[in-house]
Design an enzyme around this catalytic site. Structure first.
Site, PDB file in Angstrom:
ATOM      1  N   GLY A  73     -10.840  -6.055  -1.764  1.00 31.94           N
ATOM      2  CA  GLY A  73     -10.374  -7.331  -1.246  1.00 31.94           C
ATOM      3  C   GLY A  73     -10.763  -8.449  -2.195  1.00 31.94           C
TER       4      GLY A  73
ATOM      5  N   ASP B 292      -6.345 -12.799   0.954  1.00 30.35           N
ATOM      6  CA  ASP B 292      -6.793 -11.420   1.189  1.00 30.35           C
ATOM      7  C   ASP B 292      -8.327 -11.382   1.244  1.00 30.35           C
ATOM      8  OD1 ASP B 292      -6.480  -8.696   1.703  1.00 30.35           O
ATOM      9  OD2 ASP B 292      -6.451  -8.143  -0.414  1.00 30.35           O
TER      10      ASP B 292
ATOM     11  N   ASN C 177      -0.503  -5.281  -6.582  1.00 25.94           N
ATOM     12  CA  ASN C 177      -1.689  -4.538  -6.170  1.00 25.94           C
ATOM     13  C   ASN C 177      -1.334  -3.487  -5.125  1.00 25.94           C
ATOM     14  OD1 ASN C 177      -3.148  -7.692  -6.465  1.00 25.94           O
ATOM     15  ND2 ASN C 177      -3.752  -5.999  -7.760  1.00 25.94           N
TER      16      ASN C 177
ATOM     17  N   HIS D  70       0.637  -8.334  -1.203  1.00 27.66           N
ATOM     18  CA  HIS D  70      -0.101  -8.581  -2.454  1.00 27.66           C
ATOM     19  C   HIS D  70       0.566  -7.918  -3.666  1.00 27.66           C
ATOM     20  CE1 HIS D  70      -2.025  -4.861  -1.143  1.00 27.66           C
ATOM     21  NE2 HIS D  70      -2.891  -5.473  -0.354  1.00 27.66           N
TER      22      HIS D  70
ATOM     23  N   ARG E 108      11.723   3.906 -16.573  1.00 25.66           N
ATOM     24  CA  ARG E 108      12.675   4.598 -15.706  1.00 25.66           C
ATOM     25  C   ARG E 108      12.240   4.581 -14.240  1.00 25.66           C
ATOM     26  NH1 ARG E 108      11.986   7.316 -20.242  1.00 25.66           N
ATOM     27  NH2 ARG E 108      10.415   8.707 -19.362  1.00 25.66           N
TER      28      ARG E 108
ATOM     29  N   LEU F 191     -11.838  -2.752  -6.860  1.00 27.30           N
ATOM     30  CA  LEU F 191     -11.889  -4.047  -6.191  1.00 27.30           C
ATOM     31  C   LEU F 191     -11.776  -3.857  -4.685  1.00 27.30           C
ATOM     32  CD1 LEU F 191      -9.574  -6.210  -8.496  1.00 27.30           C
ATOM     33  CD2 LEU F 191     -12.051  -6.384  -8.294  1.00 27.30           C
TER      34      LEU F 191
ATOM     35  N   ASP G 198      -6.680 -14.862  -7.784  1.00 24.68           N
ATOM     36  CA  ASP G 198      -8.126 -15.094  -7.870  1.00 24.68           C
ATOM     37  C   ASP G 198      -8.668 -14.836  -9.269  1.00 24.68           C
ATOM     38  OD1 ASP G 198      -7.870 -12.356  -7.981  1.00 24.68           O
ATOM     39  OD2 ASP G 198      -9.423 -11.940  -6.477  1.00 24.68           O
TER      40      ASP G 198
ATOM     41  N   HIS H 191       0.856  -1.187   0.000  1.00 28.85           N
ATOM     42  CA  HIS H 191       0.000   0.000   0.000  1.00 28.85           C
ATOM     43  C   HIS H 191       0.891   1.236   0.000  1.00 28.85           C
ATOM     44  CE1 HIS H 191      -4.064  -1.664   0.385  1.00 28.85           C
ATOM     45  NE2 HIS H 191      -3.491  -2.656   1.042  1.00 28.85           N
TER      46      HIS H 191
END
Length: 372
Positions: free
Chosen positions: A302, A267, A213, A210, A221, A300, A242, A184
């Site tokens: 999860g 997840d 994602n 993940h 670059r 999306l 998935d 994240h």
């Protein structure tokens, strides 16, 4: 002493044979045959999910009852060890969730999977790369890190390496035996590599949450976190297989480069197993339609994945069953330092999944007891 016979997925081959076991595996009588699976009884080590928020209406953030519910749901799909995973919520709620995981782990789940700790996915993430997480991201100050560590339940933590205080937080988590996973994040390639080096220098093990994602992609670059993971010699990576979150080609790229440092996860969210309808994730409304969970803006939210489905997707993506088994069992066991499980071998915990020829779960055993 119990006994199971069938097509056994061992570390180095697949063969017909028989397993004798109590709480641990006493011995394996293996035939000479090798190759892919056949027949009606395929015997694998139990699956280990290091990143799972919920399922069957339960969620880690609900506390003890929610953890119990999600754990039993995923057990029916072959998960014999899991890490209940937090969401990015206000810090007191995150701490309540960690204490709930600690309570469940200390008393155990009768007839349930082993709770090996918690994955602290939020709130030490980038507010610019929340994904489906709600907007309660905070910087990982050392007092907060120490408070989380005091629960003695955090096994994996997700941190955005570019945050103020991230370097010191990663070092302290690593020194405490916690696996430090970058995720994240909007970090650069250089920030990611520096984070991996910090974890290594502190004697820890680094990874990525993940892969592909909530971290951007690879550009000419700007290799970013994805490029850092694929280049680094030691970093591990989770992946949600998935068919929605990651293209099969990207899965094969990661598999071929990372080898035994790649781990499949679910997840999974609260709505996993409930079918189409309305649900929620971290207090955010989620709509499930045609087997896909989305936020109101269409992003999306999860996944609805189970580990047995991830195994089937891996096999469909041209991964042999023995290799697919490592992605769900052996690799996460090594990553977490769980040296008593993850493979079928004498002396290991008798965490066993029996599948049919269609790779559907037929039996689940935890420490020698049939539980599903």
């Amino acid at each position: 002493m119990m006994q199971l016979s069938g097509r056994i997925v061992l570390e180095d081959r697949i063969c017909d044979g028989t397993i004798d076991f109590g709480e641990t595996i006493a011995g394996i009588e293996a035939g000479a045959g090798a190759g892919e699976y056949r027949g009606e009884r395929i015997i694998l080590p139990g699956f280990i999910d290091i990143h799972v928020h919920g399922g069957d209406g339960g969620d880690t953030m609900d506390g003890v009852a929610g953890i119990d519910r999600l754990a039993r749901y995923h057990l029916r799909h072959g998960t014999t060890t899991l890490l209940p995973t937090t969401m990015t919520r206000p810090w007191p709620e995150v701490m309540d969730a960690l204490r709930a995981v600690a309570e469940v782990r200390s008393r155990g789940l009768e007839g349930g999977p082993d709770i090996a700790g918690a994955h602290l996915e939020g709130p030490f993430i980038s507010p610019q790369r929340l994904g489906a997480q709600p907007p309660f991201a905070i910087e990982p100050s050392l007092p907060l890190v120490r408070e989380a560590l005091a629960t003695e339940v955090v096994r994996v933590v997700t941190i955005a390496p570019e945050l103020a205080g991230a370097d010191a937080a990663m070092r302290l988590f690593a020194q405490s035996g916690v696996r430090v996973s970058a995720g994240h994040t909007r970090c650069s390639f250089e920030q990611a590599m520096q984070g991996f080096a910090t974890v290594r220098d502190a004697g820890g093990i680094a990874g990525a949450t993940h892969l592909f994602n909530a971290m951007g992609g690879v550009e000419g670059r700007a290799p970013g976190l994805v490029g850092a993971v694929l280049q680094d010699r030691d970093a591990h990576a989770e992946l949600i297989l998935d068919t929605r979150h990651v293209h099969p080609a990207n899965f094969r790229i990661a598999r071929d480069i990372l080898g035994d440092r790649l781990l499949l996860i679910t997840d999974a969210m609260r709505g996993a197993g409930l079918g189409d309808g309305e649900s929620e994730l971290g207090g955010r409304a989620v709509t499930i339609r045609d087997g896909i969970a989305r936020l109101p803006d269409g992003a999306l939210a999860g996944s609805l994945l189970t580990m047995d489905a991830a195994l089937r997707h891996a096999v469909t993506a041209s991964t042999g069953l023995a290799h697919a088994s490592r992605l769900l069992s052996g690799n996460p066991a090594r990553y977490l330092g769980l040296h008593d499980r993850g493979v079928l071998r004498a002396g290991m915990r008798a965490d066993i999944v029996v599948l049919d020829a269609g790779l559907q779960v037929r039996e689940v055993w935890v420490a020698g007891r049939q539980v599903a």
